[in-house]
Write an enzyme that holds these catalytic residues in place. Structure first.
Site, PDB file in Angstrom:
ATOM      1  N   THR A  15       0.835  -1.210   0.000  1.00 22.47           N
ATOM      2  CA  THR A  15       0.000   0.000   0.000  1.00 22.47           C
ATOM      3  C   THR A  15       0.869   1.258   0.000  1.00 22.47           C
ATOM      4  OG1 THR A  15      -0.198   0.046   2.416  1.00 22.47           O
ATOM      5  CG2 THR A  15      -1.868  -1.198   1.205  1.00 22.47           C
ATOM      6  N   ASP A  16       0.257   2.359  -0.388  1.00 19.85           N
ATOM      7  CA  ASP A  16       0.965   3.636  -0.427  1.00 19.85           C
ATOM      8  C   ASP A  16       0.516   4.531   0.730  1.00 19.85           C
ATOM      9  OD1 ASP A  16      -1.537   4.659  -1.138  1.00 19.85           O
ATOM     10  OD2 ASP A  16      -1.014   4.902  -3.252  1.00 19.85           O
TER      11      ASP A  16
END
Length: 144
Positions: A15-16
């Site tokens: 994920t970012d």
């Protein structure tokens, strides 16, 4: 047409800063889908590499529809969109665990000799693999 399915648990590292799966990870998941469909057909890409044959990406495309988040499951569906004995195009749809379409895409590949990067004919070098791809690929729509 064979449609292969691969389930992936979304990891935190994928994920970012926004808390959604970073876009490049979908390309990795497409690779997992390709590996799965090859396995489902009874073959092993690593064995082909031992023969000195590799399959580079010629083109890849992804269209993002809905984000996936850490802790969710992604379901990657993969099929052989086109195959002509030399080049293969794989189609992909990635779904959320609630069966919502998250990503669509395709990738195009060609098999080449690792030493020279010269294309090979799958039909000639791997006739059994060729026959399996012919049977598994998406059938053209009938003309009306």
């Amino acid at each position: 047409m064979l449609v292969s399915t691969k389930e992936i648990e979304v990891r935190y590292a994928e994920t970012d800063q926004m808390g959604v799966v970073y876009h490049a990870n979908y390309l990795v998941w497409m690779e997992l889908g390709r590996t799965q469909i090859i396995k489902d057909l009874g073959f092993n890409y690593a064995e082909m590499e031992k023969d000195g044959i590799i399959s580079p990406v010629l083109d890849i495309q992804a269209s993002y529809k809905k984000p996936l988040h850490y802790g969710e499951k992604a379901i990657v569906k993969t099929w052989i969109e086109e195959y002509d004995g030399l080049r293969t195009s794989y189609g992909y749809e990635i779904y959320t665990e609630k069966d919502e379409l998250a990503v669509t895409g395709f990738s195009k590949h060609v098999c080449v000799k690792k030493e020279t990067f010269r294309p090979i004919s799958i039909k000639k070098y791997y006739p059994v693999w060729h026959e399996a791809y012919e049977k598994a690929k998406k059938q053209p729509a009938e003309a009306y």
